[in-house]
Design a protein around this motif. Structure first.
Motif, PDB file in Angstrom:
ATOM      1  N   HIS A  16      -0.354  15.653  11.402  1.00  0.00           N
ATOM      2  CA  HIS A  16       0.850  15.786  12.225  1.00  0.00           C
ATOM      3  C   HIS A  16       1.202  14.417  12.806  1.00  0.00           C
ATOM      4  O   HIS A  16       0.304  13.643  13.171  1.00  0.00           O
ATOM      5  CB  HIS A  16       0.626  16.731  13.414  1.00  0.00           C
ATOM      6  N   ILE A  17       2.479  14.148  12.932  1.00  0.00           N
ATOM      7  CA  ILE A  17       2.923  12.924  13.589  1.00  0.00           C
ATOM      8  C   ILE A  17       4.003  13.291  14.598  1.00  0.00           C
ATOM      9  O   ILE A  17       4.958  14.010  14.277  1.00  0.00           O
ATOM     10  CB  ILE A  17       3.466  11.887  12.584  1.00  0.00           C
ATOM     11  N   ALA A  18       3.849  12.833  15.827  1.00  0.00           N
ATOM     12  CA  ALA A  18       4.832  13.063  16.885  1.00  0.00           C
ATOM     13  C   ALA A  18       5.278  11.708  17.457  1.00  0.00           C
ATOM     14  O   ALA A  18       4.429  10.868  17.714  1.00  0.00           O
ATOM     15  CB  ALA A  18       4.238  13.935  17.990  1.00  0.00           C
ATOM     16  N   PRO A  19       6.577  11.511  17.611  1.00  0.00           N
ATOM     17  CA  PRO A  19       7.659  12.473  17.433  1.00  0.00           C
ATOM     18  C   PRO A  19       7.771  12.993  15.996  1.00  0.00           C
ATOM     19  O   PRO A  19       7.517  12.250  15.046  1.00  0.00           O
ATOM     20  CB  PRO A  19       8.912  11.666  17.798  1.00  0.00           C
ATOM     21  N   ASN A  20       8.148  14.277  15.863  1.00  0.00           N
ATOM     22  CA  ASN A  20       8.364  14.884  14.551  1.00  0.00           C
ATOM     23  C   ASN A  20       9.719  14.415  14.033  1.00  0.00           C
ATOM     24  O   ASN A  20      10.751  14.822  14.538  1.00  0.00           O
ATOM     25  CB  ASN A  20       8.362  16.415  14.654  1.00  0.00           C
ATOM     26  N   LYS A  21       9.705  13.547  13.038  1.00  0.00           N
ATOM     27  CA  LYS A  21      10.968  12.984  12.565  1.00  0.00           C
ATOM     28  C   LYS A  21      10.746  12.341  11.200  1.00  0.00           C
ATOM     29  O   LYS A  21       9.660  12.421  10.619  1.00  0.00           O
ATOM     30  CB  LYS A  21      11.495  11.947  13.561  1.00  0.00           C
ATOM     31  N   THR A  22      11.792  11.699  10.705  1.00  0.00           N
ATOM     32  CA  THR A  22      11.703  10.917   9.484  1.00  0.00           C
ATOM     33  C   THR A  22      11.338   9.482   9.837  1.00  0.00           C
ATOM     34  O   THR A  22      11.959   8.867  10.715  1.00  0.00           O
ATOM     35  CB  THR A  22      13.035  10.956   8.723  1.00  0.00           C
ATOM     36  N   TYR A  23      10.311   8.959   9.161  1.00  0.00           N
ATOM     37  CA  TYR A  23       9.852   7.583   9.377  1.00  0.00           C
ATOM     38  C   TYR A  23      10.173   6.741   8.152  1.00  0.00           C
ATOM     39  O   TYR A  23      10.361   7.264   7.044  1.00  0.00           O
ATOM     40  CB  TYR A  23       8.339   7.565   9.624  1.00  0.00           C
ATOM     41  N   SER A  24      10.208   5.450   8.354  1.00  0.00           N
ATOM     42  CA  SER A  24      10.354   4.506   7.250  1.00  0.00           C
ATOM     43  C   SER A  24       8.967   4.130   6.752  1.00  0.00           C
ATOM     44  O   SER A  24       8.141   3.642   7.526  1.00  0.00           O
ATOM     45  CB  SER A  24      11.103   3.259   7.716  1.00  0.00           C
ATOM     46  N   GLN A  25       8.697   4.402   5.485  1.00  0.00           N
ATOM     47  CA  GLN A  25       7.405   4.082   4.884  1.00  0.00           C
ATOM     48  C   GLN A  25       7.513   2.818   4.051  1.00  0.00           C
ATOM     49  O   GLN A  25       8.407   2.684   3.218  1.00  0.00           O
ATOM     50  CB  GLN A  25       6.901   5.232   4.010  1.00  0.00           C
ATOM     51  N   ILE A  26       6.592   1.896   4.293  1.00  0.00           N
ATOM     52  CA  ILE A  26       6.540   0.640   3.549  1.00  0.00           C
ATOM     53  C   ILE A  26       5.588   0.822   2.374  1.00  0.00           C
ATOM     54  O   ILE A  26       4.394   1.055   2.579  1.00  0.00           O
ATOM     55  CB  ILE A  26       6.070  -0.514   4.448  1.00  0.00           C
ATOM     56  N   PRO A  27       6.071   0.725   1.148  1.00  0.00           N
ATOM     57  CA  PRO A  27       5.171   0.878   0.006  1.00  0.00           C
ATOM     58  C   PRO A  27       4.327  -0.368  -0.206  1.00  0.00           C
ATOM     59  O   PRO A  27       4.631  -1.452   0.318  1.00  0.00           O
ATOM     60  CB  PRO A  27       6.127   1.093  -1.169  1.00  0.00           C
ATOM     61  N   LEU A  28       3.281  -0.204  -0.969  1.00  0.00           N
ATOM     62  CA  LEU A  28       2.416  -1.312  -1.336  1.00  0.00           C
ATOM     63  C   LEU A  28       2.578  -1.626  -2.816  1.00  0.00           C
ATOM     64  O   LEU A  28       2.641  -0.721  -3.652  1.00  0.00           O
ATOM     65  CB  LEU A  28       0.952  -0.973  -1.052  1.00  0.00           C
ATOM     66  N   LYS A  29       2.677  -2.897  -3.119  1.00  0.00           N
ATOM     67  CA  LYS A  29       2.366  -3.383  -4.450  1.00  0.00           C
ATOM     68  C   LYS A  29       0.980  -3.975  -4.284  1.00  0.00           C
ATOM     69  O   LYS A  29       0.822  -5.156  -3.986  1.00  0.00           O
ATOM     70  CB  LYS A  29       3.382  -4.425  -4.912  1.00  0.00           C
ATOM     71  N   VAL A  30      -0.005  -3.119  -4.392  1.00  0.00           N
ATOM     72  CA  VAL A  30      -1.370  -3.394  -3.942  1.00  0.00           C
ATOM     73  C   VAL A  30      -1.824  -4.780  -4.403  1.00  0.00           C
ATOM     74  O   VAL A  30      -1.705  -5.121  -5.574  1.00  0.00           O
ATOM     75  CB  VAL A  30      -2.329  -2.309  -4.467  1.00  0.00           C
ATOM     76  N   PRO A  31      -2.300  -5.618  -3.434  1.00  0.00           N
ATOM     77  CA  PRO A  31      -2.590  -5.290  -2.032  1.00  0.00           C
ATOM     78  C   PRO A  31      -1.511  -5.734  -1.039  1.00  0.00           C
ATOM     79  O   PRO A  31      -1.769  -5.776   0.151  1.00  0.00           O
ATOM     80  CB  PRO A  31      -3.867  -6.085  -1.786  1.00  0.00           C
ATOM     81  N   LEU A  32      -0.317  -6.092  -1.512  1.00  0.00           N
ATOM     82  CA  LEU A  32       0.710  -6.661  -0.641  1.00  0.00           C
ATOM     83  C   LEU A  32       1.756  -5.616  -0.279  1.00  0.00           C
ATOM     84  O   LEU A  32       1.961  -4.632  -0.991  1.00  0.00           O
ATOM     85  CB  LEU A  32       1.378  -7.854  -1.333  1.00  0.00           C
ATOM     86  N   ASN A  33       2.457  -5.851   0.855  1.00  0.00           N
ATOM     87  CA  ASN A  33       3.489  -4.909   1.252  1.00  0.00           C
ATOM     88  C   ASN A  33       4.821  -5.237   0.571  1.00  0.00           C
ATOM     89  O   ASN A  33       5.121  -6.394   0.278  1.00  0.00           O
ATOM     90  CB  ASN A  33       3.613  -4.849   2.782  1.00  0.00           C
ATOM     91  N   ASP A  34       5.579  -4.190   0.343  1.00  0.00           N
ATOM     92  CA  ASP A  34       6.887  -4.318  -0.308  1.00  0.00           C
ATOM     93  C   ASP A  34       7.950  -3.745   0.616  1.00  0.00           C
ATOM     94  O   ASP A  34       8.637  -2.770   0.296  1.00  0.00           O
ATOM     95  CB  ASP A  34       6.857  -3.586  -1.658  1.00  0.00           C
ATOM     96  N   ALA A  35       8.058  -4.346   1.814  1.00  0.00           N
ATOM     97  CA  ALA A  35       8.924  -3.812   2.869  1.00  0.00           C
ATOM     98  C   ALA A  35      10.382  -3.731   2.450  1.00  0.00           C
ATOM     99  O   ALA A  35      11.143  -2.906   2.972  1.00  0.00           O
ATOM    100  CB  ALA A  35       8.782  -4.660   4.125  1.00  0.00           C
ATOM    101  N   GLU A  36      10.793  -4.572   1.509  1.00  0.00           N
ATOM    102  CA  GLU A  36      12.186  -4.561   1.072  1.00  0.00           C
ATOM    103  C   GLU A  36      12.548  -3.246   0.384  1.00  0.00           C
ATOM    104  O   GLU A  36      13.730  -2.896   0.285  1.00  0.00           O
ATOM    105  CB  GLU A  36      12.452  -5.737   0.131  1.00  0.00           C
ATOM    106  N   ASN A  37      11.539  -2.520  -0.069  1.00  0.00           N
ATOM    107  CA  ASN A  37      11.784  -1.239  -0.738  1.00  0.00           C
ATOM    108  C   ASN A  37      11.248  -0.055   0.073  1.00  0.00           C
ATOM    109  O   ASN A  37      10.834   0.965  -0.495  1.00  0.00           O
ATOM    110  CB  ASN A  37      11.158  -1.250  -2.131  1.00  0.00           C
ATOM    111  N   ALA A  38      11.268  -0.202   1.400  1.00  0.00           N
ATOM    112  CA  ALA A  38      10.857   0.898   2.276  1.00  0.00           C
ATOM    113  C   ALA A  38      11.753   2.118   2.036  1.00  0.00           C
ATOM    114  O   ALA A  38      12.928   1.991   1.657  1.00  0.00           O
ATOM    115  CB  ALA A  38      10.930   0.464   3.727  1.00  0.00           C
ATOM    116  N   PHE A  39      11.199   3.309   2.270  1.00  0.00           N
ATOM    117  CA  PHE A  39      11.955   4.531   1.999  1.00  0.00           C
ATOM    118  C   PHE A  39      11.645   5.551   3.077  1.00  0.00           C
ATOM    119  O   PHE A  39      10.593   5.496   3.733  1.00  0.00           O
ATOM    120  CB  PHE A  39      11.599   5.089   0.612  1.00  0.00           C
ATOM    121  N   PRO A  40      12.544   6.508   3.301  1.00  0.00           N
ATOM    122  CA  PRO A  40      12.319   7.509   4.352  1.00  0.00           C
ATOM    123  C   PRO A  40      11.316   8.563   3.910  1.00  0.00           C
ATOM    124  O   PRO A  40      11.263   8.951   2.742  1.00  0.00           O
ATOM    125  CB  PRO A  40      13.708   8.121   4.548  1.00  0.00           C
ATOM    126  N   VAL A  41      10.499   9.025   4.859  1.00  0.00           N
ATOM    127  CA  VAL A  41       9.547  10.101   4.600  1.00  0.00           C
ATOM    128  C   VAL A  41       9.588  11.060   5.783  1.00  0.00           C
ATOM    129  O   VAL A  41       9.592  10.640   6.943  1.00  0.00           O
ATOM    130  CB  VAL A  41       8.129   9.541   4.348  1.00  0.00           C
TER     131      VAL A  41
END
Length: 292
Positions: free
Chosen positions: A162-187
């Motif tokens: 569970h995550i509170a607040p209950n809402k849609t968050y922006s998820q940062i994907p990984l191009k393992v092992p680095l972050n790919d923040a430019e392609n973040a997506f809602p979850v």
């Protein structure tokens, strides 16, 4: 090992890495912390400092010099000094030394305190820059691993996230092992998510919190036991369990920093999520864990 205890919980903290290693309920004898099976993941709750995650090519540049540093930094493998302790409080400290200077050219004091009250444990990081002239560049984060088998008849898939607040968050994907923040997506975390190992098929779930107070909770389908971690001002949280290994634990990781971006220049001053601490200044971050 430093031990804290009140009428509800017994807590153990290892001086190596100032690592929270055990939290046991005195009522049920339930162990809440992952017990570091080296065949799956050989740690309990490492402190991530002075970087979180991985650097591009495991190196960075500062003032024209290149340094090598491996995932999550060095604090988790350093011996901390116990500054003070009581039944419900402990403070441990790590300072820069000749060994750290070879990979991290900064003076620092990292002071970690643990405070036990009722069913809650607060962990606080205080970072002090003793240098009179130079800024301190750092990241820091927690990485506590919590058992998900809150009873002998449970399996991983009985757990809920569970995550509170209950809402849609922006998820940062990984191009393992680095972050790919430019392609973040809602979850969508507007309702509970049932645990399964495939959630972590692409490594950690990294959410942008934007320094909003957030609680991440693990509970289960079969009894009333679980844990909840609350953080007030972290920009990110990582949620991780190893894949394809099937360890019955999940890490909830409040981060004041993040792995290098795929487009990183390698310069520490330009690193995504880096914190810049003025000379003779202090920063403080904390989170609270409730055990039930």
């Amino acid at each position: 090992m430093v031990t804290l205890e009140n009428e509800y919980l017994r807590v153990q903290i290892n001086e190596l890495g100032a690592e929270l290693s055990s939290v046991v309920s005195l009522d049920t004898n339930l162990e809440y912390m992952w017990q570091a099976d080296k065949q799956i993941w050989g740690r309990h709750a490492p402190v991530l400092f002075p970087i979180v995650g991985r650097l591009k090519d495991d190196q960075y540049e500062y003032q024209g010099t290149k340094y090598e540093m491996h995932q999550h930094g060095f604090a988790r493998d350093e011996e901390f000094e116990v500054v003070d302790s009581s039944d419900t409080h402990a403070t441990l400290k790590l300072t820069d030394n000749n060994k750290t200077h070879k990979i991290y050219p900064f003076e620092f004091e990292l002071v970690i305190s643990f405070d036990l009250k009722n069913h809650e444990l607060r962990e606080t990081y205080r970072i002090y820059n003793p240098d009179a002239d130079k800024h301190l560049l750092f990241s820091i984060g927690g990485h506590p691993g919590f058992n998900t088998n809150f009873g002998s008849d449970q399996i991983f898939e009985d757990g809920n996230l569970h995550i509170a607040p209950n809402k849609t968050y922006s998820q940062i994907p990984l191009k393992v092992p680095l972050n790919d923040a430019e392609n973040a997506f809602p979850v969508d975390f507007s309702k509970a998510t049932r645990l399964n190992h495939d959630l972590f098929k692409k490594d950690a779930i990294i959410l942008e919190l934007n320094k909003q107070e957030t609680t991440i909770m693990l509970d289960n389908q079969k009894n009333d036991h679980g844990v909840a971690l609350t953080v007030i001002d972290a920009p990110y949280v990582g949620i991780w369990s190893p894949y394809p290994n099937t360890g019955n634990f999940v890490c909830i990781e409040p981060w004041w920093g993040i792995a290098d971006n795929v487009n990183s220049t390698g310069k520490l001053e330009e690193k995504m999520g880096i914190n810049d601490l003025d000379p003779k200044s202090e920063a403080s971050q904390s989170f609270e864990i409730s055990f039930f």
